[in-house]
Design an enzyme around this catalytic site. Structure first.
Site, mmCIF file in Angstrom:
data_model
loop_
_atom_site.group_PDB
_atom_site.id
_atom_site.type_symbol
_atom_site.label_atom_id
_atom_site.label_comp_id
_atom_site.label_asym_id
_atom_site.label_seq_id
_atom_site.Cartn_x
_atom_site.Cartn_y
_atom_site.Cartn_z
ATOM 1 N N PRO A 1 0.256 -1.289 0.089
ATOM 2 C CG PRO A 1 -1.126 -1.544 1.735
ATOM 3 C CD PRO A 1 0.821 -1.550 1.077
ATOM 4 N N PRO A 2 0.244 2.618 -0.290
ATOM 5 C CG PRO A 2 -1.051 4.008 -1.600
ATOM 6 C CD PRO A 2 -0.930 2.479 -0.645
ATOM 7 N N GLY A 3 2.495 4.696 1.478
ATOM 8 C CA GLY A 3 3.183 4.928 2.602
ATOM 9 C C GLY A 3 3.795 4.072 3.597
ATOM 10 C CE LYS B 1 5.352 0.883 -2.688
ATOM 11 N NZ LYS B 1 3.581 1.691 -1.944
ATOM 12 C CB THR B 2 9.484 5.549 -2.190
ATOM 13 O OG1 THR B 2 9.469 5.717 -2.862
ATOM 14 C CG2 THR B 2 10.787 6.858 -2.861
ATOM 15 C CG HIS C 1 -24.549 8.848 15.632
ATOM 16 N ND1 HIS C 1 -25.917 8.613 14.413
ATOM 17 C CD2 HIS C 1 -23.971 8.304 15.542
ATOM 18 C CE1 HIS C 1 -24.964 8.116 13.814
ATOM 19 N NE2 HIS C 1 -23.810 7.869 14.467
ATOM 20 C CD GLU C 2 -20.321 9.360 17.786
ATOM 21 O OE1 GLU C 2 -19.428 8.578 17.727
ATOM 22 O OE2 GLU C 2 -20.970 9.829 16.712
ATOM 23 C CG ASP D 1 -22.087 5.207 11.549
ATOM 24 O OD1 ASP D 1 -20.830 5.254 11.683
ATOM 25 O OD2 ASP D 1 -23.129 6.152 12.455
HETATM 26 P P1 ADP Z 1 5.934 4.177 -1.064
HETATM 27 O O1 ADP Z 1 5.605 3.118 -0.064
HETATM 28 O O2 ADP Z 1 4.521 5.164 -0.983
HETATM 29 O O3 ADP Z 1 6.355 4.589 -1.672
HETATM 30 P P2 ADP Z 1 8.122 5.780 1.187
HETATM 31 O O4 ADP Z 1 8.582 5.288 0.911
HETATM 32 O O5 ADP Z 1 7.573 6.839 -0.414
HETATM 33 O O6 ADP Z 1 5.795 5.015 0.878
HETATM 34 O O7 ADP Z 1 7.422 6.599 2.817
HETATM 35 C C1 ADP Z 1 6.783 8.004 2.721
HETATM 36 C C2 ADP Z 1 7.114 8.002 4.521
HETATM 37 O O8 ADP Z 1 6.970 7.162 5.225
HETATM 38 C C3 ADP Z 1 9.041 7.732 4.084
HETATM 39 O O9 ADP Z 1 10.035 9.016 4.128
HETATM 40 C C4 ADP Z 1 9.026 7.485 5.964
HETATM 41 O O10 ADP Z 1 9.474 9.069 6.260
HETATM 42 C C5 ADP Z 1 7.694 7.113 6.062
HETATM 43 N N1 ADP Z 1 7.864 5.966 6.283
HETATM 44 C C6 ADP Z 1 7.320 4.870 5.850
HETATM 45 N N2 ADP Z 1 7.315 3.350 6.322
HETATM 46 C C7 ADP Z 1 8.037 4.038 6.864
HETATM 47 C C8 ADP Z 1 9.320 2.483 7.787
HETATM 48 N N3 ADP Z 1 8.951 1.612 7.716
HETATM 49 N N4 ADP Z 1 10.038 3.820 8.699
HETATM 50 C C9 ADP Z 1 9.811 4.698 8.726
HETATM 51 N N5 ADP Z 1 9.424 5.405 7.758
HETATM 52 C C10 ADP Z 1 8.436 5.222 7.261
HETATM 53 ZN ZN ZN Z 2 -22.017 7.276 13.525
HETATM 54 MG MG MG Z 3 6.653 5.666 -3.056
#
Ligand code: ADP
Ligand code: ZN
Ligand code: MG
Length: 630
Positions: free
Chosen positions: A216-218, A221-222, A439-440, A516
């Site tokens: 997933p994003p974030g 990977k990069t 509700h909550e 919900d």
């Molecule tokens: P993607 O998987 O989308 O390529 P990125 O590598 O760009 O994600 O991660 C974005 C930012 O999130 C990184 O620069 C870092 O700051 C943080 N991050 C994500 N995963 C980790 C991890 N496993 N450990 C430390 N920082 C992380």
């Molecule tokens: Zn609700």
């Molecule tokens: Mg990336």
């Protein structure tokens, strides 16, 4: 991540500006000196002699004194040849007769230093010469300036603009990547191969040509790819898939070719193609009809061909990252290309703690910070979100004029990242506030009255910028990897609790439950079509997930009749949960009222306050509310 590529025309313009400035400067300072070098220095007595007797037939015709009357520059002219010469001399300080002597000799006294004898030569030297010099220099230097700036020469569009980040420039090590131990393990093997490939070769082992990071994003990977580059200490070519897709037809393929050519020259090295799905999408058989895809397909074909063509033994390793592996062309994934797939999943509890700690390193905290609590409250958060939580907490501390970040900052920023900022000045009528409070409390009460439901940790009716008017936070004590049918039903019942409370108390319903409803429907549907938790269907996959890492779209894999049966069962399942929630609330109506009033008064209450009121025996009701965290 991506660094800005300088505009192509910028180096040329700055070069021209540079040339003009240099020319102006040299005209002001340098050339007059060069010209002055032709001024001959003579002794004062020689000058007096020349003034009286002339020199080689030439006579002094013009002279100029400097401001302090120390030096005299003068010019002689030969009346027959009209040749002019310049001289300079130091004036004796006590000679007060100089001026009158000059005038007597008929010398013209001018303020300016007499000009160079030949105006044409002077012009040539001061303007034409520099132009010629700079044009020559330009031929030599310009290409270098443009390459050095990382820019593209207009004439070399096809060149890949993969940037070579060599070691020092990525600045990320494996230590910066928290959690993700399996992914790191797999990548370390690649690093060790690039370090000393010989022991691999000795045994006859070949390393995969390419490894594909999926997740997933974030999730980092990069970040992982950059860490590999640093750890391996080899050149690192990094290019994003979208950079291949350019407006010039055919350029994508040319870029791939060029990238691999450069990489082979620099081997051992790593080529990293980020977001490879932009070029690696499945080729459709349509061919020709969807002409817009031709370009992309050519690029992909070129990539496939290049990956086959180069020799992995040379030490070129190709890394790629994507969060949509299922749309990649199968040809990319077959052995010999990206034959190794490295999953980079969302972090588990331990992983989240580790990531929080990595990012907390540079932040000043108060003592006794409980990162585990933050990690528990952020189930399902990615590394990027966790990094963001730490930063938001630090920002909050600064905003409130504190020098250290506290636990409360962290908790608040968890909510900020999940639900957005507080909308403190949102105007909500009292009646609507009441509905929201009920509700909550409905959600919380229904959760609390079911065994094995995740404990409620916080209830708030302060609206958030995400559009949430209030929410109830539940935090699982232990992280679960499996969900039983009972768990799913508990969650469904809790989700319907909010709307149920509105019905029980106000006898009408509002649009406030839309979120919900969405969640409940998705869960009930997944139970039936994907988890095999249905009453009528067996272990049949009725739906398939198409992009699991990006929200998880599903597509139906059954007949129209089955589909309508599914719809009916989804409805029945949710109704069952809804009815259970209604009955729980009916049975606990007094607690519902009491808790809702309390929440209306406080706007935010903790899980402990909630439980204290809930567990208070009936005969104590009406007395003071508990004093907790007040
Ligand atoms: P993607 O998987 O989308 O390529 P990125 O590598 O760009 O994600 O991660 C974005 C930012 O999130 C990184 O620069 C870092 O700051 C943080 N991050 C994500 N995963 C980790 C991890 N496993 N450990 C430390 N920082 C992380
Ligand atoms: Zn609700
Ligand atoms: Mg990336």
């Amino acid at each position: 991540m991506k660094e800005e590529r300088p505009n192509n025309s910028r180096p040329i313009i700055s070069y021209l500006v540079f040339v003009v400035i240099i020319m102006l400067l040299s005209n002001a300072f340098l050339f007059p000196r060069i010209l002055n070098n032709q001024v001959e220095e003579v002794a004062y007595t020689t000058m007096l002699d020349m003034l009286e007797n002339g020199k080689d037939g030439a006579k002094v015709v013009q002279a100029s004194l400097d401001d302090e009357n120390r030096t005299l520059v003068f010019m002689t002219e030969n009346p027959t040849t009209t040749e002019r010469r310049l001289y300079q001399t130091n004036i004796w300080p006590n000679d007060t007769t100089l001026l009158s002597r000059l005038t007597e000799a008929g010398v013209e006294i001018s303020v300016e230093i007499p000009t160079q004898a030949n105006p044409l030569i002077s012009f040539l030297v001061s303007w034409l010469l520099p132009i010629v010099i700079f044009m020559a220099l330009g031929q030599l230097i310009l290409p270098r300036i443009m390459n050095g700036a990382g820019g593209q020469n207009v004439l070399s569009l096809g060149k890949s603009n993969a940037k070579i980040y060599i070691e020092s420039q990525t600045g990320k090590t494996f230590a910066d990547v928290a959690g993700q131990d399996e992914a790191k393990e797999a990548l370390k093997e690649i690093v060790s191969y690039l370090h000393d490939g010989d022991c691999y070769k000795a045994i006859g082992a070949k390393l995969p040509k390419g490894a594909l990071l999926v997740g997933p994003p974030g999730t980092g990977k990069t970040l992982l790819a950059k860490a590999v580059a640093w750890e391996a200490g080899v050149p690192f070519f990094s290019i994003s898939g979208s950079e291949f897709v350019e407006m010039f037809v055919g350029m994508g393929a040319a870029k791939v070719r060029d990238l691999f050519k450069q990489a082979t020259e620099k081997a051992p090295c790593i080529v990293f193609i980020d977001e490879i799905d932009t070029i690696g999408k499945k080729r459709d058989g349509a061919g020709g009809i969807s002409g817009g895809n031709d370009e992309r397909e050519q690029t992909l074909n070129q990539l496939l061909a290049e990956m086959d063509g180069f020799d992995a033994a040379k030490g070129v390793v190709i890394l790629a990252a994507t969060n949509r592996p299922e749309i990649l062309d199968p040809a990319l994934l077959r052995p010999g290309r990206f034959d190794r797939r490295i999953p980079v999943e969302l972090p588990d509890l331990q992983g989240r703690i580790a990531i929080l700690n990595v990012h907390a390193k540079d932040v000043r905290f108060e003592d006794h910070i409980d990162m585990a609590a933050i990690a528990r409250a952020t189930s399902g958060a990615s590394g990027a979100e966790l990094a963001n939580i730490i930063n938001e907490a630090a920002l909050r501390a600064v905003r409130e004029g504190r020098e250290r970040v506290g636990q409360a900052d962290l908790m608040e920023s968890v909510e900020t990242v999940i639900a957005g900022y507080q909308r403190k000045n949102a105007v909500i009528s009292d009646r609507e506030k009441r509905i929201i409070a009920y509700h909550e409390i409905g959600h919380a009460l229904v959760a609390a009255k079911q065994k094995n439901a995740a404990p409620v940790t916080k209830i708030t009716i302060i609206p958030r910028t995400s559009g949430a008017l209030g929410y109830t936070m539940q935090v699982e004590e232990d992280e679960k990897v499996l969900m039983s049918r009972e768990d799913a039903m508990i969650e469904l019942t809790t989700l319907t609790g909010g709307r149920s409370a509105e019905e029980v108390v106000f006898g009408s319903v509002t649009s406030g439950a839309s979120n919900d409803i969405e969640k409940a429907t998705r869960l009930a549907r997944a139970m039936i079509t994907r988890y095999g938790m249905s009453k009528q269907f067996d272990m049949v996959a009725l739906e398939t997930v198409t992009n699991q890492y990006l929200g998880g779209d599903t597509s139906l894999a059954c007949s129209a009749e089955t589909s309508s049966l599914i719809d009916r069962e989804v409805n029945d399942t949710i109704r069952e949960a809804h009815e259970k929630a209604l009955s729980i609330l009916h049975d606990n109506r007094d607690k519902l009222d009491e808790l809702a009033e309390y929440l209306l008064d406080r706007e935010t209450i903790t899980g402990e306050e909630f439980m204290a009121i809930l567990n208070r025996p009936a005969n104590l009701e009406g007395s003071e509310p508990p004093k907790l965290n007040a």
